[in-house]
Each structure stands twice: as structure tokens, then as C-alpha cells.
Design an enzyme around this catalytic site. Sequence first.
Site, PDB file in Angstrom:
ATOM      1  N   CYS A 116      25.555 -43.967 -19.781  1.00  0.00           N
ATOM      2  CA  CYS A 116      24.139 -43.636 -19.534  1.00  0.00           C
ATOM      3  C   CYS A 116      23.298 -44.865 -19.202  1.00  0.00           C
ATOM      4  O   CYS A 116      22.201 -44.736 -18.661  1.00  0.00           O
ATOM      5  CB  CYS A 116      23.546 -42.917 -20.733  1.00  0.00           C
ATOM      6  SG  CYS A 116      24.519 -41.505 -21.245  1.00  0.00           S
ATOM      7  N   HIS A 257      16.146 -43.058 -20.552  1.00  0.00           N
ATOM      8  CA  HIS A 257      17.303 -42.201 -20.329  1.00  0.00           C
ATOM      9  C   HIS A 257      17.036 -40.870 -21.016  1.00  0.00           C
ATOM     10  O   HIS A 257      16.533 -40.818 -22.144  1.00  0.00           O
ATOM     11  CB  HIS A 257      18.561 -42.872 -20.900  1.00  0.00           C
ATOM     12  CG  HIS A 257      19.713 -41.922 -20.998  1.00  0.00           C
ATOM     13  ND1 HIS A 257      20.113 -41.139 -19.936  1.00  0.00           N
ATOM     14  CD2 HIS A 257      20.541 -41.597 -22.035  1.00  0.00           C
ATOM     15  CE1 HIS A 257      21.134 -40.393 -20.311  1.00  0.00           C
ATOM     16  NE2 HIS A 257      21.407 -40.639 -21.572  1.00  0.00           N
ATOM     17  N   ASN A 287      21.163 -33.864 -20.129  1.00  0.00           N
ATOM     18  CA  ASN A 287      21.543 -35.285 -20.069  1.00  0.00           C
ATOM     19  C   ASN A 287      22.496 -35.484 -18.890  1.00  0.00           C
ATOM     20  O   ASN A 287      23.623 -34.994 -18.910  1.00  0.00           O
ATOM     21  CB  ASN A 287      22.213 -35.675 -21.392  1.00  0.00           C
ATOM     22  CG  ASN A 287      22.655 -37.137 -21.426  1.00  0.00           C
ATOM     23  OD1 ASN A 287      22.670 -37.812 -20.402  1.00  0.00           O
ATOM     24  ND2 ASN A 287      23.028 -37.610 -22.603  1.00  0.00           N
TER      25      ASN A 287
HETATM   26  C1  LIG Z   1      23.796 -33.675 -30.600  1.00  0.00           C
HETATM   27  C2  LIG Z   1      22.428 -33.490 -31.216  1.00  0.00           C
HETATM   28  C3  LIG Z   1      21.548 -32.647 -30.316  1.00  0.00           C
HETATM   29  C4  LIG Z   1      22.592 -32.728 -32.524  1.00  0.00           C
HETATM   30  O1  LIG Z   1      21.341 -32.567 -33.136  1.00  0.00           O
HETATM   31  P1  LIG Z   1      21.153 -32.949 -34.674  1.00  0.00           P
HETATM   32  O2  LIG Z   1      19.782 -32.599 -35.054  1.00  0.00           O
HETATM   33  O3  LIG Z   1      21.560 -34.397 -34.820  1.00  0.00           O
HETATM   34  O4  LIG Z   1      22.167 -32.013 -35.367  1.00  0.00           O
HETATM   35  P2  LIG Z   1      23.428 -32.379 -36.279  1.00  0.00           P
HETATM   36  O5  LIG Z   1      24.504 -33.011 -35.468  1.00  0.00           O
HETATM   37  O6  LIG Z   1      22.937 -33.121 -37.501  1.00  0.00           O
HETATM   38  O7  LIG Z   1      23.907 -30.948 -36.688  1.00  0.00           O
HETATM   39  C5  LIG Z   1      23.080 -30.068 -37.465  1.00  0.00           C
HETATM   40  C6  LIG Z   1      23.769 -28.716 -37.517  1.00  0.00           C
HETATM   41  O8  LIG Z   1      23.649 -28.076 -36.251  1.00  0.00           O
HETATM   42  C7  LIG Z   1      24.928 -27.608 -35.837  1.00  0.00           C
HETATM   43  N1  LIG Z   1      24.986 -27.580 -34.378  1.00  0.00           N
HETATM   44  C8  LIG Z   1      25.467 -28.529 -33.531  1.00  0.00           C
HETATM   45  N2  LIG Z   1      25.336 -28.100 -32.257  1.00  0.00           N
HETATM   46  C9  LIG Z   1      24.766 -26.884 -32.319  1.00  0.00           C
HETATM   47  C10 LIG Z   1      24.376 -25.931 -31.354  1.00  0.00           C
HETATM   48  N3  LIG Z   1      24.536 -26.148 -30.039  1.00  0.00           N
HETATM   49  N4  LIG Z   1      23.790 -24.796 -31.767  1.00  0.00           N
HETATM   50  C11 LIG Z   1      23.605 -24.539 -33.061  1.00  0.00           C
HETATM   51  N5  LIG Z   1      23.963 -25.394 -34.049  1.00  0.00           N
HETATM   52  C12 LIG Z   1      24.531 -26.544 -33.668  1.00  0.00           C
HETATM   53  C13 LIG Z   1      25.899 -28.589 -36.451  1.00  0.00           C
HETATM   54  O9  LIG Z   1      27.187 -28.010 -36.538  1.00  0.00           O
HETATM   55  C14 LIG Z   1      25.264 -28.801 -37.797  1.00  0.00           C
HETATM   56  O10 LIG Z   1      25.610 -27.711 -38.634  1.00  0.00           O
HETATM   57  P3  LIG Z   1      25.882 -27.949 -40.209  1.00  0.00           P
HETATM   58  O11 LIG Z   1      24.593 -28.475 -40.749  1.00  0.00           O
HETATM   59  O12 LIG Z   1      26.239 -26.580 -40.677  1.00  0.00           O
HETATM   60  O13 LIG Z   1      26.989 -28.936 -40.268  1.00  0.00           O
HETATM   61  C15 LIG Z   1      21.753 -34.856 -31.510  1.00  0.00           C
HETATM   62  O14 LIG Z   1      22.428 -35.490 -32.582  1.00  0.00           O
HETATM   63  C16 LIG Z   1      21.761 -35.776 -30.315  1.00  0.00           C
HETATM   64  O15 LIG Z   1      21.123 -35.505 -29.315  1.00  0.00           O
HETATM   65  N6  LIG Z   1      22.445 -36.923 -30.413  1.00  0.00           N
HETATM   66  C17 LIG Z   1      22.504 -37.896 -29.351  1.00  0.00           C
HETATM   67  C18 LIG Z   1      23.540 -37.443 -28.360  1.00  0.00           C
HETATM   68  C19 LIG Z   1      23.576 -38.302 -27.131  1.00  0.00           C
HETATM   69  O16 LIG Z   1      22.613 -38.909 -26.762  1.00  0.00           O
HETATM   70  N7  LIG Z   1      24.738 -38.315 -26.506  1.00  0.00           N
HETATM   71  C20 LIG Z   1      24.953 -38.974 -25.285  1.00  0.00           C
HETATM   72  C21 LIG Z   1      25.296 -40.379 -25.493  1.00  0.00           C
HETATM   73  S1  LIG Z   1      24.522 -41.276 -24.281  1.00  0.00           S
END
Ligand SMILES: CC(C)(COP(=O)(O)OP(=O)(O)OC[C@H]1O[C@@H](n2cnc3c(N)ncnc32)[C@H](O)[C@@H]1OP(=O)(O)O)[C@@H](O)C(=O)NCCC(=O)NCCS
Length: 330
Positions: A116, A257, A287
Site C-alpha cells: 500500500c 492511503h 482498499n
Molecule cells: C480488519 C478490520 C476492519 C477489523 O476491524 P476490527 O474493529 O479491528 O475488528 P477485529 O479484528 O477486532 O474483530 C472484531 C470481531 O469482528 C469479527 N469480524 C471480522 N470481520 C468481520 C466481518 N466482515 N463481519 C462481521 N464480523 C467480522 C471478528 O471475527 C471479531 O469477532 P470476535 O470478537 O467474535 O472474535 C480492522 O482491523 C482493519 O481495518 N485493520 C487494518 C487492515 C488493513 O489496513 N489491511 C491492509 C494492510 S495495508
Amino acid sequence: MKARWAIEFVGTGSYAPEQRVPNDHFTSYLDTSDEWIVQRTGIRERRIVAPDQSTLALSEAASHAALAEAGLTPEDIDLIIHATATPEHPLPSTACELQATLGCRWIPAFDIAAACSGYVYALINAAQFIQCGMARTVLLLGSESLTRITDMEDRGTAILFGDGAGAAIVRPSTDPERGILAARWGADGSRAKAVYVPAGGSAEPSSIRTVNERLHYMKMQGRAIYKFAVTMMHSLVAETLDDAGVKLDELALLIPHQSNLRIIESAAQRLGLGMDRVAVNIDRYGNTSAASIGLALDEARKEGRVKPGDLVMLVAFGAGLTWASALIRL
Ligand SMILES: CC(C)(COP(=O)(O)OP(=O)(O)OC[C@H]1O[C@@H](n2cnc3c(N)ncnc32)[C@H](O)[C@@H]1OP(=O)(O)O)[C@@H](O)C(=O)NCCC(=O)NCCS
């Protein structure tokens, strides 16, 4: 103030595939909801490459748009720097394939793998080659078909990624105040597996087993990256402004980004920057990794949101882990 690297964006272009995929698509087969996706990421829809499209086609379309705005032809380009995590083929570089597809001369062409952060890495590279006289007219791109390496059965990643391309043509500026005033870049390879594709490289060549185990798809520690990004983004912007002796008030637009709206909002809040001065298009594209800043910069220029002479900050982080920023006077 004199630019550190006096370059000029003479043209930008972008391309997003036609097929729009709204969040509801995922609710039909994954345990997720439109509400969860919008609240946790800000994404409402993303674009997906057509079956007969791939990264090269996106790059080609964005390049033609940038060339048209610049009033240049492919023969005018004398270097291609192509940032992507989803090359047309593992070998050779997509930059070389693009050189032939566009009908350029036998100019140097190479890919950058900085995920990214790729667009900003490419821009910093372009500025160096221009500065040292190795190139005058550089075509740089961030271009991705990320949905091709996204596991559509994994709700943690399937909802996040989209496809697209952003291109720019940069040249030396005759105005010494235009160009990159300050830039920072870095990487922390100890966190290489925070986002990675386990198979298909030399460590784990593709096999029936790796495909059956879905190891050819991206694996991501979402929460860990979220925490990293939230702290990294605002400090990188603040440090880069500081390097140039520029105050936040002078900034016309922050182009971060587009990985998660909450990450962007948190960075803006910590900086004390109103969201009216932050570019956001994650709601429409998801993204798109290396493409996201290029897409957003092109949109901001075409919408007249930024104009020549404005100060714009690009900031990115991504797999590697990598990060990069560039403060530009357009
Ligand atoms: C991936 C992302 C959206 C997840 O959001 P979050 O608020 O951090 O959520 P968490 O990972 O803590 O997960 C919380 C819960 O939601 C659940 N969950 C994950 N994806 C889900 C979805 N699409 N729908 C519903 N629930 C979901 C998880 O399983 C977790 O459940 P649990 O509490 O029962 O274990 C967030 O962490 C993110 O954007 N991270 C950066 C990713 C990124 O930038 N990646 C590219 C690299 S450049």
C-alpha cells in the site's frame, strides 16, 4: 520555500473497473452485515476486475488518462515505475509489459513491491531519477487487482479489498518551489507476516496442497495492522510537515492511503485536521493498496479540490510493513 526535489505533476489518470460490488454481496454468503462493514471500515462498495481483465489493463487505462491530460504520447516517457502487489505475472515486471502495451521506446521499466506504500515509494524514486538526470518524463503507477489474491471465503479480508489504478506523469519543474518539499519512508521487516501471501513464492511454491489450503490468498492480522496504522499515520504526517517547516494550516489536502475510514479519521483527529481537508474515497473503492493514493490524487485534481501551488500531503502504510509520506507543492 525551495522544494527538495523540484518536480511537477504534468498529468494524472485513474481507472476503476466497471463492476461495482456492494456490501450486500457478502451478506449473501458470509456471516457479516452491511452495518458491520460500514461502521468498522467505511466501505460501501468496491470495484472488481472483469474476468478478462487484470492489473495490466487497469494500468494501461490509467496511463492513457495521465498521458492525455499531460498532452504527451507514450514515446515521450523515459522511465516507468509501477507499484503493485498483484503483478500481471510473477515474472517479468508488469512495468515491462506496460511499456510494450503502451508502445513506449525501450526505456527502463521496473516494478516496486511496497504494497500500500507503493505509490509514494514510486514517487520518491521518480523524484530521485529526475533529480540525478537519469530521467525527465516518468510514468509512475499504483495498480492492483487485489481481489485476485483475496480469499472471498474469509470475512476478515473479503470485505476490505478492491481493484483499481492511479497513474501520474512527473517531470522536472521549472519553478524551484514546486515539487516534493519533504518525504519520509521506512519499513519494519520483522512484521513481514502481518499481511502476506504464504504460497506462490520461492519459500512455498504453488502446489495442489497450497491451493487446497488456500495459501495462495492473502493472510492478515487486521487488529495488529490497525493499531500500527493509527499511531504511524498521524506521527508520519506531523514529522514530514516539521521537516519542511510547514504548518498544518497551510495544508490544502491530506491524501492518506485508504485502508479503513476509522484509521483515517483517527489520524485526522490526532492531528487536529478537519475531515474537509482529507481525501476519502474508501466508501466507493475499498482498499486498493498501491492504487488508492493515485486514485484519490487524480480525483482531487480533476474535481478542482487541489490546484497548482497547493500543498498536499500523501501518507501511506502497508504490508512489509512499509510506510511513506511526501509533502508536495503541486
Ligand atoms: C480488519 C478490520 C476492519 C477489523 O476491524 P476490527 O474493529 O479491528 O475488528 P477485529 O479484528 O477486532 O474483530 C472484531 C470481531 O469482528 C469479527 N469480524 C471480522 N470481520 C468481520 C466481518 N466482515 N463481519 C462481521 N464480523 C467480522 C471478528 O471475527 C471479531 O469477532 P470476535 O470478537 O467474535 O472474535 C480492522 O482491523 C482493519 O481495518 N485493520 C487494518 C487492515 C488493513 O489496513 N489491511 C491492509 C494492510 S495495508
